[in-house]
Write a protein that holds these residues in place. Structure first.
Motif, PDB file in Angstrom:
ATOM      1  N   ILE A 130      18.510   9.691 -28.001  1.00 37.08           N
ATOM      2  CA  ILE A 130      18.155   8.181 -27.900  1.00 37.08           C
ATOM      3  C   ILE A 130      16.863   8.016 -28.029  1.00 37.08           C
ATOM      4  CG2 ILE A 130      18.845   5.921 -26.813  1.00 37.08           C
ATOM      5  CD1 ILE A 130      21.406   6.981 -25.980  1.00 37.08           C
ATOM      6  N   LYS A 131      16.635   7.092 -28.976  1.00 39.58           N
ATOM      7  CA  LYS A 131      15.115   6.494 -29.074  1.00 39.58           C
ATOM      8  C   LYS A 131      15.261   5.206 -28.891  1.00 39.58           C
ATOM      9  CE  LYS A 131      11.412   5.899 -32.269  1.00 39.58           C
ATOM     10  NZ  LYS A 131      10.683   6.314 -33.641  1.00 39.58           N
ATOM     11  N   VAL A 132      14.351   4.653 -27.679  1.00 36.23           N
ATOM     12  CA  VAL A 132      14.542   3.161 -27.330  1.00 36.23           C
ATOM     13  C   VAL A 132      13.103   2.707 -27.644  1.00 36.23           C
ATOM     14  CG1 VAL A 132      14.615   1.551 -25.351  1.00 36.23           C
ATOM     15  CG2 VAL A 132      16.063   3.714 -25.380  1.00 36.23           C
ATOM     16  N   TYR A 133      13.071   1.576 -28.169  1.00 36.23           N
ATOM     17  CA  TYR A 133      11.765   0.888 -28.725  1.00 36.23           C
ATOM     18  C   TYR A 133      11.333  -0.109 -27.757  1.00 36.23           C
ATOM     19  CZ  TYR A 133      12.744   2.582 -33.437  1.00 36.23           C
ATOM     20  OH  TYR A 133      12.891   3.502 -34.606  1.00 36.23           O
ATOM     21  N   ASP A 134      10.070  -0.207 -27.358  1.00 36.61           N
ATOM     22  CA  ASP A 134       9.388  -1.065 -26.528  1.00 36.61           C
ATOM     23  C   ASP A 134       9.156  -2.324 -27.341  1.00 36.61           C
ATOM     24  OD1 ASP A 134       8.205  -2.178 -24.187  1.00 36.61           O
ATOM     25  OD2 ASP A 134       6.700  -0.620 -24.160  1.00 36.61           O
ATOM     26  N   THR A 135       9.520  -3.387 -27.001  1.00 30.73           N
ATOM     27  CA  THR A 135       9.142  -4.665 -27.728  1.00 30.73           C
ATOM     28  C   THR A 135       8.626  -5.623 -26.566  1.00 30.73           C
ATOM     29  OG1 THR A 135      11.210  -5.447 -27.691  1.00 30.73           O
ATOM     30  CG2 THR A 135      10.676  -3.876 -29.629  1.00 30.73           C
ATOM     31  N   ASN A 136       8.245  -6.735 -27.280  1.00 29.23           N
ATOM     32  CA  ASN A 136       7.569  -7.915 -26.358  1.00 29.23           C
ATOM     33  C   ASN A 136       8.848  -8.831 -26.339  1.00 29.23           C
ATOM     34  OD1 ASN A 136       5.384  -6.674 -25.634  1.00 29.23           O
ATOM     35  ND2 ASN A 136       4.050  -7.673 -27.267  1.00 29.23           N
ATOM     36  N   GLU A 137       9.814  -8.629 -27.156  1.00 29.37           N
ATOM     37  CA  GLU A 137      10.615  -9.906 -27.377  1.00 29.37           C
ATOM     38  C   GLU A 137      11.959  -9.528 -26.378  1.00 29.37           C
ATOM     39  OE1 GLU A 137      10.128 -12.193 -29.528  1.00 29.37           O
ATOM     40  OE2 GLU A 137       8.193 -11.064 -30.225  1.00 29.37           O
ATOM     41  N   LYS A 138      12.836 -10.474 -26.283  1.00 26.26           N
ATOM     42  CA  LYS A 138      14.107 -10.464 -25.467  1.00 26.26           C
ATOM     43  C   LYS A 138      15.068  -9.965 -26.039  1.00 26.26           C
ATOM     44  CE  LYS A 138      12.286 -14.465 -22.744  1.00 26.26           C
ATOM     45  NZ  LYS A 138      12.804 -15.816 -22.040  1.00 26.26           N
ATOM     46  N   VAL A 139      14.994  -8.397 -26.479  1.00 32.47           N
ATOM     47  CA  VAL A 139      15.921  -7.950 -27.013  1.00 32.47           C
ATOM     48  C   VAL A 139      15.841  -6.512 -26.792  1.00 32.47           C
ATOM     49  CG1 VAL A 139      15.746  -9.165 -29.173  1.00 32.47           C
ATOM     50  CG2 VAL A 139      14.376  -7.158 -29.035  1.00 32.47           C
ATOM     51  N   LEU A 140      16.779  -5.754 -26.866  1.00 28.27           N
ATOM     52  CA  LEU A 140      17.068  -4.353 -26.630  1.00 28.27           C
ATOM     53  C   LEU A 140      17.275  -3.558 -27.703  1.00 28.27           C
ATOM     54  CD1 LEU A 140      16.883  -2.003 -24.676  1.00 28.27           C
ATOM     55  CD2 LEU A 140      19.295  -2.277 -24.016  1.00 28.27           C
ATOM     56  N   VAL A 141      16.317  -2.621 -28.336  1.00 29.76           N
ATOM     57  CA  VAL A 141      16.447  -1.748 -29.662  1.00 29.76           C
ATOM     58  C   VAL A 141      16.473  -0.355 -29.155  1.00 29.76           C
ATOM     59  CG1 VAL A 141      15.659  -1.459 -31.886  1.00 29.76           C
ATOM     60  CG2 VAL A 141      15.273  -3.974 -30.909  1.00 29.76           C
ATOM     61  N   PHE A 142      17.546   0.296 -29.905  1.00 26.68           N
ATOM     62  CA  PHE A 142      17.621   1.567 -29.503  1.00 26.68           C
ATOM     63  C   PHE A 142      18.271   2.288 -30.878  1.00 26.68           C
ATOM     64  CE2 PHE A 142      21.273  -0.242 -27.523  1.00 26.68           C
ATOM     65  CZ  PHE A 142      22.569   0.644 -27.869  1.00 26.68           C
ATOM     66  N   GLU A 143      18.340   3.801 -30.828  1.00 25.18           N
ATOM     67  CA  GLU A 143      18.589   4.602 -32.113  1.00 25.18           C
ATOM     68  C   GLU A 143      19.303   5.602 -31.293  1.00 25.18           C
ATOM     69  OE1 GLU A 143      15.832   5.371 -34.928  1.00 25.18           O
ATOM     70  OE2 GLU A 143      15.515   3.098 -35.503  1.00 25.18           O
ATOM     71  N   PRO A 144      20.640   5.780 -31.382  1.00 21.43           N
ATOM     72  CA  PRO A 144      21.536   6.976 -30.905  1.00 21.43           C
ATOM     73  C   PRO A 144      21.736   8.056 -32.242  1.00 21.43           C
ATOM     74  CG  PRO A 144      22.944   5.229 -31.101  1.00 21.43           C
ATOM     75  CD  PRO A 144      21.523   4.706 -31.332  1.00 21.43           C
ATOM     76  N   ALA A 145      21.274   9.012 -31.887  1.00 18.27           N
ATOM     77  CA  ALA A 145      21.693   9.958 -32.950  1.00 18.27           C
ATOM     78  C   ALA A 145      23.008  10.571 -32.853  1.00 18.27           C
ATOM     79  CB  ALA A 145      20.503  11.301 -33.086  1.00 18.27           C
ATOM     80  N   ILE A 146      24.174  10.250 -33.433  1.00 19.48           N
ATOM     81  CA  ILE A 146      25.421  10.464 -33.150  1.00 19.48           C
ATOM     82  C   ILE A 146      26.092  11.689 -34.072  1.00 19.48           C
ATOM     83  CG2 ILE A 146      27.784   9.696 -32.903  1.00 19.48           C
ATOM     84  CD1 ILE A 146      26.574   6.904 -32.278  1.00 19.48           C
ATOM     85  N   ARG A 147      26.685  12.622 -33.427  1.00 16.55           N
ATOM     86  CA  ARG A 147      27.363  13.516 -34.301  1.00 16.55           C
ATOM     87  C   ARG A 147      28.635  13.779 -33.988  1.00 16.55           C
ATOM     88  NH1 ARG A 147      22.914  18.232 -36.214  1.00 16.55           N
ATOM     89  NH2 ARG A 147      21.320  16.571 -37.133  1.00 16.55           N
TER      90      ARG A 147
END
Length: 543
Positions: A130-147
């Motif tokens: 899982i890659k989690v992005y660090d942003t200044n906004e009030k959001v949570l952004v992540f990219e899971p690699a699913i197989r």
């Protein structure tokens, strides 16, 4: 003989070709390969470069990319819950697909359509990182690699007249890396209002499909055609920048409402107020505020010994909801000692106002807003006021810049930028700070100073990473293109102490960028702090 031989030859050819093709089809479909061998497993350090290169696509993302985190704990959780998740998902599929099946029953001689088998198998999906992005906004952004290399068994049986056709989906493989965004983050469970998903690249999808027991995916070219068609269809729907949004909460009920305009209030006069003092007249003043606001109420001056006071004083209040908010008015009799006596009250719904149109109200003062209160029948006087709601402009004011080249004191050619000035609202969100530390104590709070107007956050005790998340608003008569906001982080300690207050760092931010862009959201390094950082968001609304 020539005629009959020709006829029989043509007839044999026309019959033999279909029989041969049909026999070859079933032989190709049902034939099981005999050259399949078990894979040879050996340690990675014993593999050559060619073999390693062929295995790279199948390695977990956390091995190939340091931005991805390993989540073995999550895979263990999915593995343990998969038998129950399998049944839950299959039940949802049955209830969702049943109305679609029912639409075709009775048409085209179809008697029934149903699932003979419906299971996702015993092998759960695996998250390879899982890659989690660090942003200044009030959001949570992540990219899971699913197989998911699963063993599902989904069999659909269609019965039409005397024919029964079965279609079976088996051996599914899905490799996908979606970007999932939870936004906006709100203070209500589950703490986000919607889920937004998108695909950053085309997914890999492979599966087996049997019709009447024969694997039609084994037909040459048909397998590749179906695979590419499915990829293209999914990409046309969900490949970035296209998204799939799933609402979770009603954003209008949980999101923090933002200012939409300014309410100009002019308190004109009051007449026939009640006499509250025994030896003299009342000393009236008016307090006003908008419903749903935690800001301090606005107050007029006190008119001493006057039952018919004339104020003609103007105030500005920030409006967040024109349909729901009301203006609350309270008239008090000022007392030098003790509590101030209440002369009356009244409310004005903002829904009665038309934007940019001034309206005058003359209201009878009441004891309370309860219509059954008998004290409301007594005459408590009247109050007159003028209201005008001015909404903010939707778009940022586009400043016209007149550039005049001139020489400065050093003889260099410079530019003098003249900006059209107009008033507006400056909102400053002090969100959090990190790595702040004092020499004697660390109980941080923040001071926000704009043009001499100072406001402060609450004190967070014993914290090097305080999270304030407080908003301050400043009404300005003109655009602050030449002004700065001064933000200083301080620490204070109660009780007797020679070092009861000490600075932890400060920052000065030019407001011209906020005026031109309408919004900034940045983290700033604190001056006179070793590693201190503060997160500030600012907005500028033009009247």
């Amino acid at each position: 003989m020539g005629f009959w031989s020709t006829l029989l030859g043509a007839l044999g050819f026309s019959i033999g070709i279909p029989i041969g093709l049909l026999a070859g089809y079933f032989f190709f479909i049902y034939r099981r390969p005999a050259d399949v061998k078990d894979p040879y497993i050996k340690p990675v350090h014993q593999m050559d470069s060619t073999l390693m290169k062929s295995l790279l696509p199948f390695m977990p993302f956390w091995v190939k990319n340091p931005d991805y985190d390993r989540v073995d704990w999550l895979n263990m959780f999915i593995r343990d819950i998969w038998p129950y998740l399998d049944k839950a998902i299959c039940n949802i599929i049955r209830s969702t697909v049943r109305p679609i099946f029912d639409e075709y029953v009775g048409k085209f001689h179809v008697e029934s359509i149903k699932f003979d088998q419906l299971t996702l198998g015993t092998l759960p999906p695996t998250i390879h990182g899982i890659k989690v992005y660090d942003t200044n906004e009030k959001v949570l952004v992540f990219e899971p690699a699913i197989r998911w290399a699963g063993n599902p068994n989904i069999t659909v049986a269609l019965k039409a007249s005397c024919l029964r056709v079965t279609t079976q989906l088996i051996d599914m493989q899905i490799f996908v890396a979606p970007r999932i965004t939870l936004k906006p983050l709100v203070p209500s469970f589950p703490c986000f209002a919607s889920i937004i998903g998108t695909l950053m690249e085309k997914p890999h999808i492979d599966f087996g499909l049997k019709v009447m027991g024969g694997d039609i995916m084994a037909i040459p070219r048909f397998y590749r055609f179906i695979q590419e068609m499915i990829k293209d269809q999914i990409a046309s729907l969900y490949l970035w920048p296209k998204i799939l949004e799933i609402p979770i909460l009603d954003i209008s009920s949980v999101a923090i409402k933002k200012p939409i305009g300014i309410l100009h209030v002019k308190v004109v006069r009051a007449v026939n107020l009640r006499k509250m003092d025994i030896l003299g007249k009342s000393d009236p003043y008016v307090k006003m505020r908008l419903s749903g606001e935690s800001l301090p109420a606005k107050k007029t001056t006190v008119k001493m010994c006057n039952l018919n006071p004339v104020w003609n004083e103007q105030f500005r209040l920030i409006v967040k909801d024109l349909k729901c908010q009301v203006l609350e008015l309270h008239v008090f009799d000022w007392e030098k000692v003790g509590f101030h006596d209440k002369l009356g009250m009244q409310v004005v719904p903002l829904s009665l106002l038309v934007p940019n149109e001034k309206r005058e109200f003359t209201l009878d003062l009441l004891k309370s807003l309860n219509p059954n209160d008998p004290h409301n029948k007594r005459n408590r006087g009247q109050i007159t006021l003028e209201l005008n709601f001015v909404p903010f402009k939707n778009d940022n004011l586009q400043f016209s810049l007149s550039i005049e080249e001139d020489k400065n004191e050093n003889g260099l050619v410079g530019r003098d930028t003249k900006v059209a000035s107009t008033g507006g609202l400056l909102s400053v969100w002090v969100q959090e700070a990190k790595n702040v530390e004092g020499k004697h104590h660390t109980n941080p709070y923040a001071l926000v100073i704009v043009k001499g107007d100072q406001k402060r956050t609450k004190v967070i005790k014993k914290s090097r990473a305080p999270n304030w998340n407080e908003e301050f608003q400043f009404m300005l008569e003109e655009a602050p293109t030449r002004e700065r906001v001064h933000i200083e982080v301080m620490s204070r300690k109660k009780g007797f102490n020679f070092h009861w207050k000490e600075p932890l760092g400060h920052v000065d931010i030019n407001l011209v960028d906020v005026v031109n862009n309408g919004r900034i959201n940045e983290k700033y390094h604190l001056i006179n702090s070793k590693n201190g950082v503060i997160h500030i968001e600012m907005r500028w609304k033009v009247i």
